[in-house]
Design an enzyme around this catalytic site. Structure first.
Site, PDB file in Angstrom:
ATOM      1  N   ASP A 136      -8.706  -8.390 -17.124  1.00 51.16           N
ATOM      2  CA  ASP A 136      -9.063  -9.107 -17.674  1.00 51.16           C
ATOM      3  C   ASP A 136      -7.971 -10.213 -18.713  1.00 51.16           C
ATOM      4  OD1 ASP A 136      -9.945 -11.192 -19.764  1.00 51.16           O
ATOM      5  OD2 ASP A 136     -10.789 -10.052 -20.749  1.00 51.16           O
ATOM      6  N   HIS A 153       0.555  -0.959  -0.313  1.00 46.88           N
ATOM      7  CA  HIS A 153      -0.088   0.010  -0.388  1.00 46.88           C
ATOM      8  C   HIS A 153       0.775   1.489  -0.215  1.00 46.88           C
ATOM      9  CE1 HIS A 153      -3.187   2.309  -0.077  1.00 46.88           C
ATOM     10  NE2 HIS A 153      -4.596   1.442   0.999  1.00 46.88           N
TER      11      HIS A 153
END
Length: 478
Positions: free
Chosen positions: A421, A172
């Protein structure tokens, strides 16, 4: 059905081509101590495991993506008071695994639903689907990994049904949710045959001034919050909310504004409902009613503020750039019978409307601190419009109060993870893994395709308040 996962290969994936060997500075926001963690997620794909081809495709695409995103193949280093990225080309960590289980037998990892009146029993450990922690790596791989934690760690698990699950750990400190999703979408584009990512990555970490002392060195004055005084343990509860139920409340809000016909967002409806129902659950089960009446409840969510920087950050920026929005209300008002969800939505909107002004104050304060001869704390009151003339008397906006009366909420449905994807379609859904067992929080995601609505994944109440919380949420969203 129990889940048995076999890890077959663990190795570093380096960039496809040579990349710069350098050190890069991080932004002020990147260096916030509470971001020194690995965000963990599980991404479920119906397809992708065609005799191991899925992992091979991802491995090559990762390598290609690390050319423009070469800092992600580096390591964090601490030198003096500075946290930086050492762009050393070591790469990211990739684990290949398989299981004889099918996704259908595991309900596509959709367990822990709140519709049950009892505590959920998940027949598997999500850790099996995530890359193991540093001390669990194979001994022959340990020498490759060394003592430096890769900033991106991934496990690709193939299922017997042809499905695939990607378990991800992402630093993060390097990226917020938008940045991490941007990187994964780039990997997906390269996996599908594009020559270059459609959005070129931009580092650009000097968009906020750093406070410096007379010697010109930045001093990190922030400390990691102390959680030792927190004595509650939070239970997981998922709430599925249909778009029809959300639209009904949106219509009530619009009608309540009369001729003005003000609108509200899906996020505002869910945030207000979540906050109110949780407060009602806590008050219903509180033995000391006097104490319950004087509780000040706090809702905190983080807003993307790339567009509020001066100048706005360029397209392709993938670092941390967000700002906390803090909403406060007395518990008796928030949970009271005379207060509606519509009233709470209006309160949330009022807090959001202050965001541009609060970000501007923050930027101005940073500039002022940067021109002084001593490094001072970065603080101002993000909770109200009160004057910030006395810097020592106001709060750090990135250190909101912690405790059972503070609720954190994140929206993941619009980050872009659902559009990643690799060539076999978008994921069915994303499963965030609990980061803390004592910070009340919720994450808004999308319902699994083809359903439309919100999946609210929460770790927000202890066992005593779990059933009342479920009751209030189901009553509101039947």
């Amino acid at each position: 059905m129990a889940l048995s996962v076999t890890r077959t290969r663990q190795s570093l994936v380096s960039s496809w081509e040579k990349t710069p060997l350098t050190r890069l500075d991080l932004s002020v926001m990147d260096k916030i101590p509470v971001l020194r963690c690995m965000a963990r997620t599980v991404h479920v794909y119906r397809y992708g495991n065609d005799e191991g081809a899925g992992c091979r495709v991802i491995r090559e695409a990762l390598s290609r993506a690390l050319v423009p995103y070469y800092p992600l193949g580096g390591r964090l280093i601490q030198s003096a008071a500075e946290l930086q990225v050492e762009c050393c080309g070591q790469g990211v960590w990739l684990v290949e695994a398989y299981t004889s289980a099918t996704l259908h037998s595991l309900n596509y990892l959709e367990h822990a639903s709140s519709s049950s009146s009892s505590s959920s029993s998940i027949p598997y450990d999500y850790d099996d689907l995530l890359p193991p922690d540093h001390h669990h790596h194979f001994s022959e791989s340990q020498s490759q990994l060394g003592n430096d934690e890769p900033l991106v760690q991934m496990q690709v698990t193939g299922f017997a049904c042809g499905g695939l699950v990607m378990g991800l750990k992402f630093s993060h400190t390097i990226c917020d949710g938008l940045g991490a999703a941007q990187f994964l979408k780039a990997v997906g584009e390269l996996a599908r045959g594009l020559e270059q990512p459609s959005i070129a990555p931009v580092w650009h970490r000097h968009f906020i001034a750093s406070s410096t002392n007379s010697t010109g060195h930045c001093q990190n004055i922030d400390v990691v919050p102390n959680y030792s005084m927190i004595d509650h343990r939070l239970e997981q509860t998922n709430i599925d909310i249909s778009i029809d139920n959300i639209n009904k409340l949106k219509q009530e809000f619009e009608e309540s504004t009369g001729g003005h016909r003000r609108r509200c967002s899906v996020f505002e409806i869910v945030a207000a409902s979540f906050w109110r129902c949780r407060t009602q659950a806590i008050l219903n089960q509180t033995n000391n009613n006097k104490q319950a009446q004087v509780m000040m409840m706090t809702l905190v969510f983080f807003a993307n503020c790339r567009h509020l920087m001066e100048p706005p950050l360029p397209e392709g920026f993938y670092g941390n750039c967000f700002f906390p929005v803090v909403v406060k209300a007395p518990s008796e008002w928030l949970a009271g019978p005379s207060t509606s969800v519509v009233d709470v939505v209006k309160l949330v909107q009022e807090a959001k409307a202050k965001l541009p002004n609060q970000v501007a104050k923050y930027l101005n304060k940073r500039k002022q601190n940067n021109t002084t001869s001593t490094c001072t704390s970065i603080t101002f009151n993000s909770h109200s419009d009160e004057s910030d003339d006395h810097q020592g008397d106001i709060d750090d906006p990135f250190a909101p109060p912690l405790g059972y009366t503070t609720l954190f909420l994140s929206e993941w449905g619009r980050l872009g993870f659902n559009q990643v994807d690799f060539g076999w379609g978008s994921p069915l859904h994303i499963v965030p893994i609990q980061g803390s067992s004592f910070i009340p929080a919720g994450i808004m995601g999308c319902l699994p395709f083809p359903n439309k609505g919100v999946r609210l994944m929460t770790w927000c109440v202890d066992e005593a308040h779990r059933q009342p919380f479920i009751h209030h949420m189901i009553k509101l969203f039947p």
